[in-house]
Design a protein around this motif. Structure first.
Motif, mmCIF file in Angstrom:
data_model
loop_
_atom_site.group_PDB
_atom_site.id
_atom_site.type_symbol
_atom_site.label_atom_id
_atom_site.label_comp_id
_atom_site.label_asym_id
_atom_site.label_seq_id
_atom_site.Cartn_x
_atom_site.Cartn_y
_atom_site.Cartn_z
ATOM 1 N N ALA A 146 -13.815 -26.919 3.118
ATOM 2 C CA ALA A 146 -13.270 -26.072 2.569
ATOM 3 C C ALA A 146 -12.982 -24.521 2.939
ATOM 4 N N GLU A 147 -13.725 -23.719 2.407
ATOM 5 C CA GLU A 147 -13.849 -22.790 2.573
ATOM 6 C C GLU A 147 -14.321 -22.379 4.327
ATOM 7 N N VAL A 148 -14.573 -22.951 5.071
ATOM 8 C CA VAL A 148 -15.393 -22.819 6.625
ATOM 9 C C VAL A 148 -14.221 -22.885 7.065
ATOM 10 N N GLN A 149 -12.778 -23.777 6.742
ATOM 11 C CA GLN A 149 -12.193 -24.271 7.280
ATOM 12 C C GLN A 149 -10.521 -22.370 7.097
ATOM 13 N N ALA A 150 -10.666 -22.111 6.360
ATOM 14 C CA ALA A 150 -10.111 -20.639 5.631
ATOM 15 C C ALA A 150 -10.548 -20.058 6.730
ATOM 16 N N ASN B 236 -10.384 -24.122 16.746
ATOM 17 C CA ASN B 236 -9.102 -24.156 16.578
ATOM 18 C C ASN B 236 -8.798 -24.433 14.704
ATOM 19 N N GLY B 237 -10.379 -24.885 13.835
ATOM 20 C CA GLY B 237 -9.305 -24.701 12.762
ATOM 21 C C GLY B 237 -9.357 -26.248 12.080
ATOM 22 N N GLU B 238 -9.535 -27.299 13.234
ATOM 23 C CA GLU B 238 -9.192 -28.966 12.145
ATOM 24 C C GLU B 238 -10.837 -29.320 12.210
ATOM 25 N N ILE B 239 -10.556 -29.806 11.334
ATOM 26 C CA ILE B 239 -12.034 -30.680 10.735
ATOM 27 C C ILE B 239 -11.763 -32.267 12.113
ATOM 28 N N LEU B 240 -13.328 -32.440 12.201
ATOM 29 C CA LEU B 240 -13.766 -33.593 12.813
ATOM 30 C C LEU B 240 -14.681 -34.194 12.969
ATOM 31 N N ARG B 241 -14.819 -35.378 12.755
ATOM 32 C CA ARG B 241 -15.896 -36.286 12.283
ATOM 33 C C ARG B 241 -16.059 -36.969 13.249
ATOM 34 N N THR B 242 -17.017 -37.634 13.883
ATOM 35 C CA THR B 242 -17.574 -38.109 15.461
ATOM 36 C C THR B 242 -18.572 -39.051 14.350
ATOM 37 N N GLY B 243 -18.727 -40.154 16.150
ATOM 38 C CA GLY B 243 -19.130 -41.704 15.871
ATOM 39 C C GLY B 243 -18.094 -42.428 14.543
ATOM 40 N N ASP B 244 -18.211 -43.026 13.785
ATOM 41 C CA ASP B 244 -17.677 -43.555 13.421
ATOM 42 C C ASP B 244 -17.060 -43.434 12.236
ATOM 43 N N GLY B 245 -17.862 -41.983 12.468
ATOM 44 C CA GLY B 245 -16.212 -40.988 11.671
ATOM 45 C C GLY B 245 -15.426 -41.226 11.953
ATOM 46 N N SER B 246 -15.651 -40.584 13.209
ATOM 47 C CA SER B 246 -14.066 -40.776 13.517
ATOM 48 C C SER B 246 -12.792 -41.461 13.379
ATOM 49 N N LEU B 247 -12.679 -43.102 11.960
ATOM 50 C CA LEU B 247 -12.135 -44.026 11.563
ATOM 51 C C LEU B 247 -11.457 -43.072 10.801
ATOM 52 N N ASP B 248 -10.184 -43.317 10.581
ATOM 53 C CA ASP B 248 -9.148 -42.704 9.524
ATOM 54 C C ASP B 248 -9.046 -43.185 8.529
ATOM 55 N N SER B 249 -9.442 -43.158 8.416
ATOM 56 C CA SER B 249 -10.236 -43.906 6.049
ATOM 57 C C SER B 249 -10.567 -42.792 5.340
ATOM 58 N N GLU B 250 -10.715 -42.983 4.315
ATOM 59 C CA GLU B 250 -11.041 -42.784 2.775
ATOM 60 C C GLU B 250 -13.182 -42.808 2.709
ATOM 61 N N THR B 251 -12.580 -44.869 3.237
ATOM 62 C CA THR B 251 -14.193 -45.270 3.148
ATOM 63 C C THR B 251 -14.355 -45.183 4.340
ATOM 64 N N LEU B 252 -15.863 -44.482 4.615
ATOM 65 C CA LEU B 252 -17.038 -44.823 5.579
ATOM 66 C C LEU B 252 -18.159 -45.358 5.500
ATOM 67 N N VAL B 253 -18.256 -46.741 6.080
ATOM 68 C CA VAL B 253 -19.670 -47.368 5.743
ATOM 69 C C VAL B 253 -20.188 -47.264 6.933
#
Ligand code: FAD
Length: 508
Positions: free
Chosen positions: A55-59, A179-196
């Motif tokens: 969050a601080e990196v983003q700020a 541009n300030g957005e947070i991106l997760r790559t791979g399976d982390g791109s699933l728009d979910s709180e739970t990532l297995v």
């Protein structure tokens, strides 16, 4: 706004929002972060940021967009010979992620991976794995133990074991884009709180975006999954010395089939005499020629004899349940290299008493070590560059490149030090240049030598795999226009205000 108003506004906002621990504007700190070993000299740094969370990196990135500030991210900042901690261009603000974001977030023994923040060093990860019972092995470099897994992988660094390809064995990134957005790559791109599967499955739906963050400046990586190997009960190395420079052709032909079939699980470290003996102190001939001449053949021979090494030295290792259980594999390798009639075998037990071979054993065993850093003292004055082209695993071609590079080093009064890290099809040639930065002539010769080497190999169809910051723009100019256009178009899309590390690898 003037430059000073922008910078002051940016730092005031960061201090108010994130507290005084998040910034440092002292002149002394700025000097330290701008230091490097390059012929082009230190860079002027406009202050340092120490984020404590994503969050601080983003700020910080958002504020950088608002005030038009260029931020140069580092993780552990030990990129010695390639830029250390300093930005490519002057007038940037360094973001030292390693200072406060240095947690090992997870070690998953069952699935063989770890998740790290940027500041986790090889030494810290090794110590933690040992603390947890030493059942997993990380792939290390033979460079600084305080270097880190995340930054090394992002710069396409490499080690020597089965997981040598550090970016290749990274799985699942968290990135703050320009541009300030947070991106997760791979399976982390699933728009979910739970990532297995984020750190177990490399290729998920859609384009593979991970590669965009290696050797680029499109975002700041704040988390990375890294695969680890179960630690084998025993590591048994083998070593061969060869007497003549021209033996490289035969060595490459001997190594290739053993790697192509994966009979030998490690890469082969094929090092010349000076790469190994050079870590044991200053060149015995430096003072006499005041750095103007390369060491003589007699001088090299004397060093080889003193250390019990050859003109070329081959190291590899097997993993198995015990040293005895690997006897048959060792015998097969000995028979194979024995065909040449020129190889002298050094067994694992003896190699441990030859310090540069112990460095190889440590590297194959996933143990960080300091030994190779002695190369930086081969000449006084602190200059160090790495020239990193490759060769196909074809003996004649490898030898042709050797003759070419050796000649260029000699023409510039530099000492030819190289380790060819051999895989099945390709060997990365780790060419070291150690030089006296305080001697203007020697410094200029090191720079000219690097450029000449780059042009000479490019003329033969070979590119470098990683580059010192002085040459990022130079190498980018060697690429085809469509490659440059694509890199710049991605930059515009992900970092429209050019706030992340402008100039890194010649982009932005
Ligand atoms: C004697 C010697 C031996 C060496 N041997 C090896 C070797 O065997 N293998 C090898 O690979 N290297 C080797 N090196 C080179 C280098 O020292 C290591 O690669 C070192 O690990 C790199 O520094 P670092 O890990 O601290 O990465 P960092 O300096 O933290 O990162 C490297 C670069 O990546 C970018 N970056 C870092 N973090 C981020 C982030 N979070 N987001 C976006 N971009 C980021 C920055 O531009 C940074 O400059 C050697 C060097 C020496 C002097």
């Amino acid at each position: 706004m003037t430059d000073t108003t922008r910078i002051n506004g940016f730092f005031s906002e960061m201090e108010a929002e994130l507290g005084p621990d998040a910034i440092n504007r002292s002149a002394e700190t700025a000097v330290r972060y701008g230091e490097n070993t390059m012929p082009g000299g230190s860079r002027a740094v406009d202050g340092v940021l120490y984020p404590a969370s994503t969050a601080e990196v983003q700020a910080m990135v958002r504020a950088a967009n608002e005030y038009g500030i260029a931020i140069y991210p580092n993780s552990t900042g030990n990129n010695i010979g390639l830029g250390s901690r300093s930005p490519v261009l002057n007038g940037q603000v360094v973001m030292d992620l390693g200072r406060r974001m240095n947690r090992i977030l997870e070690v998953n023994e069952k699935m063989g991976f770890a998740v790290v923040e940027p500041g986790v060093s090889y030494q810290a990860m090794y110590d933690e794995l040992v603390r947890q019972g030493n059942r997993l092995m990380l792939d290390v470099t033979s460079g600084p133990p305080q270097g880190g897994m995340l930054g090394n992988a992002l710069d396409k660094g490499a080690g020597y074991g089965p997981f040598f390809d550090h970016f290749g064995f990274a799985c699942g990134l968290e990135v703050v884009l320009g541009n300030g957005e947070i991106l997760r790559t791979g399976d982390g791109s699933l728009d979910s709180e739970t990532l297995v599967n984020w750190h177990t499955s490399k290729y998920s739906l859609g384009p593979i975006l991970d590669g965009l963050f290696a050797q680029s400046n499109y975002g700041i990586v704040t988390k990375m999954g890294i695969w680890l190997l179960p630690r084998p009960p025993a590591v048994r190395s083998f070593h061969f010395t060869f007497p003549d420079d021209g033996d490289l052709a035969e060595i490459v032909e001997l190594c290739r089939p053993l790697k192509m079939s994966n009979f030998v699980p490690t890469l082969f470290r094929v090092s010349n005499d000076l790469y190994l003996c050079g870590s044991e102190g200053e060149s015995p001939e430096y003072a006499a020629s005041q750095g103007r001449k390369t060491i003589s053949d007699e001088g090299r021979k004397a060093l080889r004899e003193r250390h019990g090494l050859g003109a070329w030295n081959v190291s590899g290792a097997f993993y198995g349940p015990s040293h005895e259980a690997m006897e048959a594999q060792i015998n097969r390798v000995r028979d194979h290299f024995g065909q040449s009639g020129k190889a002298t075998y050094i067994p694992h037990e003896d190699a441990g008493s030859i310090p540069p071979l112990q460095v190889a054993i440590n590297a194959f065993s996933g143990i960080p070590s300091l030994g190779e850093l002695g190369l930086l003292k081969w000449r006084p004055g602190g200059g160090n560059l790495w020239f990193l082209p490759g060769t196909p695993m074809d003996g004649d071609i490898a030898n042709e490149f050797q003759t070419l590079a050796r000649g260029i080093y000699e023409d510039h009064g530099m000492d030819y030090m190289v380790m060819n890290v051999c895989g099945p099809r390709f060997a990365r040639g780790l060419h070291v240049m150690t030089f006296n930065r305080e001697d203007a002539d020697e410094n200029a010769r090191a720079d000219a030598c690097y450029r000449k080497l780059s042009e000479a190999v490019a003329a033969r169809g070979v590119f470098v795999g990683r580059a010192p910051i002085d040459y990022h723009e130079f190498h980018m100019a060697q690429t085809m226009p469509a490659f440059r256009n694509a890199c710049n178009a991605i930059k515009t899309a992900l970092d429209p205000n050019n706030v992340v590390a402008p100039g890194r690898y010649g982009i932005g």
